[in-house]
Design a protein around this motif. Structure first.
Motif, PDB file in Angstrom:
ATOM      1  N   ILE A   2       0.847  -1.182   0.000  1.00 52.09           N
ATOM      2  CA  ILE A   2       0.000   0.000   0.000  1.00 52.09           C
ATOM      3  C   ILE A   2       0.888   1.239   0.000  1.00 52.09           C
ATOM      4  N   THR A   3       0.606   2.182  -0.901  1.00 52.65           N
ATOM      5  CA  THR A   3       1.385   3.415  -0.978  1.00 52.65           C
ATOM      6  C   THR A   3       0.861   4.442   0.025  1.00 52.65           C
ATOM      7  N   THR A   4       1.690   5.469   0.281  1.00 54.44           N
ATOM      8  CA  THR A   4       1.269   6.537   1.194  1.00 54.44           C
ATOM      9  C   THR A   4       0.044   7.252   0.652  1.00 54.44           C
ATOM     10  N   THR A   5      -0.001   7.421  -0.673  1.00 57.42           N
ATOM     11  CA  THR A   5      -1.170   8.071  -1.279  1.00 57.42           C
ATOM     12  C   THR A   5      -2.431   7.256  -1.029  1.00 57.42           C
ATOM     13  N   ALA A   6      -2.329   5.936  -1.161  1.00 54.03           N
ATOM     14  CA  ALA A   6      -3.488   5.082  -0.912  1.00 54.03           C
ATOM     15  C   ALA A   6      -3.904   5.144   0.548  1.00 54.03           C
ATOM     16  N   LEU A   7      -2.925   5.181   1.448  1.00 56.38           N
ATOM     17  CA  LEU A   7      -3.245   5.301   2.869  1.00 56.38           C
ATOM     18  C   LEU A   7      -3.948   6.614   3.160  1.00 56.38           C
ATOM     19  N   ASP A   8      -3.457   7.692   2.546  1.00 55.25           N
ATOM     20  CA  ASP A   8      -4.103   8.999   2.733  1.00 55.25           C
ATOM     21  C   ASP A   8      -5.558   8.966   2.268  1.00 55.25           C
ATOM     22  N   GLU A   9      -5.808   8.325   1.121  1.00 52.95           N
ATOM     23  CA  GLU A   9      -7.168   8.258   0.587  1.00 52.95           C
ATOM     24  C   GLU A   9      -8.072   7.449   1.510  1.00 52.95           C
ATOM     25  N   ARG A  10      -7.573   6.335   2.018  1.00 53.35           N
ATOM     26  CA  ARG A  10      -8.388   5.511   2.919  1.00 53.35           C
ATOM     27  C   ARG A  10      -8.670   6.249   4.226  1.00 53.35           C
ATOM     28  N   LEU A  61      -6.416  -1.584   6.906  1.00 49.49           N
ATOM     29  CA  LEU A  61      -5.481  -0.857   7.757  1.00 49.49           C
ATOM     30  C   LEU A  61      -5.147  -1.666   9.013  1.00 49.49           C
ATOM     31  N   LEU A  62      -6.040  -2.566   9.374  1.00 51.40           N
ATOM     32  CA  LEU A  62      -5.809  -3.507  10.465  1.00 51.40           C
ATOM     33  C   LEU A  62      -5.858  -4.925   9.918  1.00 51.40           C
ATOM     34  N   GLU A  63      -5.025  -5.781  10.502  1.00 50.16           N
ATOM     35  CA  GLU A  63      -5.009  -7.190  10.123  1.00 50.16           C
ATOM     36  C   GLU A  63      -5.689  -7.999  11.228  1.00 50.16           C
ATOM     37  N   PRO A  64      -6.831  -8.627  10.937  1.00 45.09           N
ATOM     38  CA  PRO A  64      -7.500  -9.434  11.964  1.00 45.09           C
ATOM     39  C   PRO A  64      -6.654 -10.662  12.321  1.00 45.09           C
ATOM     40  N   LEU A  65      -6.625 -10.982  13.619  1.00 44.81           N
ATOM     41  CA  LEU A  65      -5.925 -12.152  14.108  1.00 44.81           C
ATOM     42  C   LEU A  65      -6.938 -13.128  14.684  1.00 44.81           C
ATOM     43  N   GLU A  66      -6.461 -14.267  15.144  1.00 44.78           N
ATOM     44  CA  GLU A  66      -7.360 -15.229  15.764  1.00 44.78           C
ATOM     45  C   GLU A  66      -7.965 -14.644  17.023  1.00 44.78           C
ATOM     46  N   GLU A  67      -9.194 -15.035  17.303  1.00 48.11           N
ATOM     47  CA  GLU A  67      -9.845 -14.586  18.524  1.00 48.11           C
ATOM     48  C   GLU A  67      -9.108 -15.138  19.741  1.00 48.11           C
ATOM     49  N   HIS A  68      -9.084 -14.345  20.812  1.00 46.22           N
ATOM     50  CA  HIS A  68      -8.467 -14.782  22.062  1.00 46.22           C
ATOM     51  C   HIS A  68      -9.477 -14.556  23.171  1.00 46.22           C
TER      52      HIS A  68
END
Length: 443
Positions: A2-10, A61-68
């Motif tokens: 992901i580029t900085t421009t894409a992050l800015d847009e999101r 922007l966040l990566e889901p992990l296994e539930e704990h």
């Protein structure tokens, strides 16, 4: 990538609460987060936070992990972390950025303290008088849940301590170390144990909090001894002993003497260990601390095992009774395992196995890695003594798996024991050997 421009847009597409959450997450010195943590650092309602975290995950922007423990966990995508932090530096006042870290530390300390009061209430004595009722209920209601919560935050501890140290929050630093005691005691992450206490000790010294200094010395020396730094451990115990005497702290003085005795016993110097232990017992009897007396008697019993297993068995039995009297089921289970081992040494193998098996069940409930491993190893030795090689090897293999997590040298030692039994299991029997030479039974 992901580029900085894409992050800015999101980022621009997010609602204001989601933007604030995103920026705040970029300031955290931790890798994994959940809704509880995020609500604590932002001050937003839990339900709102849970929704916005899902939105951030949908935006990748966040990566889901296994539930704990039934709670969804996330990790901030690596390329987004610096981006989120840079936005926080641009849009949020310094006071507000500091507040995010402060809220995180306070939340971790509050929740750890609730775990500590549940699992090891005796350890929280330094902070109990100043504790305020928790702002939110603990995310657990039993021992297993408390240990699971501590496990989920184990990997964050050093980064959190260093961030608090850099911010100058020294009282908070040693308190965080102290609040993690149940995890150190039950799961024995010795490298983390010693590293955290070195940070905590330095912080306690900077603020001149002498009771906290003694607490860090006494707790930290155990970890130092366990990782093979015996000289450092002896130095810490010696310093704690002097400080406790200067303060008239008989209980702390006894604890330091117990530590000095344990170090010498672990180093194979039982005769040097015994005087420290007997002095600890005398001190604790004088100030009415029966639990301490019992703990010292356990070590004395281990020393007696070599030459007088019956006397050792009596010492363990007495210690166990005293520990049950003060409602210390964990250490009582340790004493029972050792009592069973001594019973085996006196020739009552079956009786000893029964006692060790009962003790092992209690240690499993308590979640103790080291003592489960030791109980399994001793059970393996007992079954070997009675000629049950296959069962003995099974216990050794279980012990090896647990030791591998905390003490690789012990894991290797038990692996060698197991390998030796494996050779016995595969060795031809006398009848087989006779058959190979034409001496077997005739058909």
């Amino acid at each position: 990538m992901i580029t900085t421009t894409a992050l800015d847009e999101r980022y621009q597409d997010l609602e204001e609460d989601a933007r604030y959450i995103y920026r705040s997450l970029g300031l955290l010195p931790v890798c994994e987060i959940n809704a509880d943590m995020t609500a604590a650092i932002t001050g937003l309602l839990w339900g709102r936070v849970e929704w916005e975290l899902e939105v951030l995950a949908d935006e990748q922007l966040l990566e889901p992990l296994e539930e704990h423990e039934g709670r969804v966990r996330y990790r901030l995508v690596s390329v987004a972390r610096d981006h989120a932090r840079s936005l926080a530096l641009q849009h949020d006042l310094e006071h507000d950025r500091i507040l995010v870290l402060s809220r995180l530390c306070d939340w971790v300390l509050m929740t750890c303290t609730q775990a500590q009061l549940l699992l090891t209430p005796d350890q929280a004595t330094l902070r109990r008088s100043t504790m305020e009722p928790p702002a939110v209920p603990a995310p657990f209601d039993d021992d297993a849940g408390a240990l699971a919560w501590l496990e989920s935050h184990e990997g964050n501890l050093l980064a959190l301590l260093r961030s608090a140290e850099a911010a100058g929050w020294d009282e908070l630093v040693w308190q965080l170390v102290d609040s993690f005691w149940p995890w150190f005691l039950r799961r024995h992450p010795y490298e983390l144990w010693s590293a955290a206490h070195e940070i905590g000790l330095a912080a306690a010294r900077r603020v001149g909090n002498e009771p906290a200094v003694r607490q860090m010395l006494l707790s930290g020396a155990i970890g130092l001894n366990a990782v093979g730094r015996m000289k450092d451990a002896l130095w810490w115990y010696g310093e704690a002993c002097d400080a406790a005497r200067d303060a008239g702290d008989l209980r702390g003085d006894g604890q330091a003497l117990l530590g000095l005795g344990s170090c010498h016993h672990d180093a194979g110097m039982p005769e040097q260990a015994r005087p420290f232990l007997t002095r600890a017992i005398a001190l604790w009897r004088s100030c009415g601390y029966p639990r301490g007396v019992a703990l010292a008697n356990i070590v004395l019993g281990e020393i007696d095992l070599a030459d007088d297993p019956r006397r050792a068995m009596d010492a363990f039995a007495e210690a166990r009774a005293d520990l049950l009297e003060v409602d210390d089921s964990f250490d009582a289970a340790r004493a029972l395992v050792l009592q069973g081992h001594a019973c085996v040494r006196t020739g009552d193998v079956e009786g000893g196995i029964r006692e060790m098996t009962t003790g092992l069940a209690s240690l499993a409930d308590a979640g103790s890695t080291r003592w489960r491993a030791r109980a399994l190893e001793l059970l393996g030795a007992a079954h070997h003594d009675k000629g049950d090689t296959a069962t003995a090897r099974g216990y050794y293999q279980q012990a090896e798996q647990l030791y591998a997590v905390i003490r690789p040298a012990d894991a290797e030692r038990v692996r060698d024991l197991s390998a030796g039994l494996a050779r016995l299991l595969t060795r031809p029997s006398a009848a087989d050997v006779a058959g190979l030479h034409g001496e077997g039974p005739r058909g």
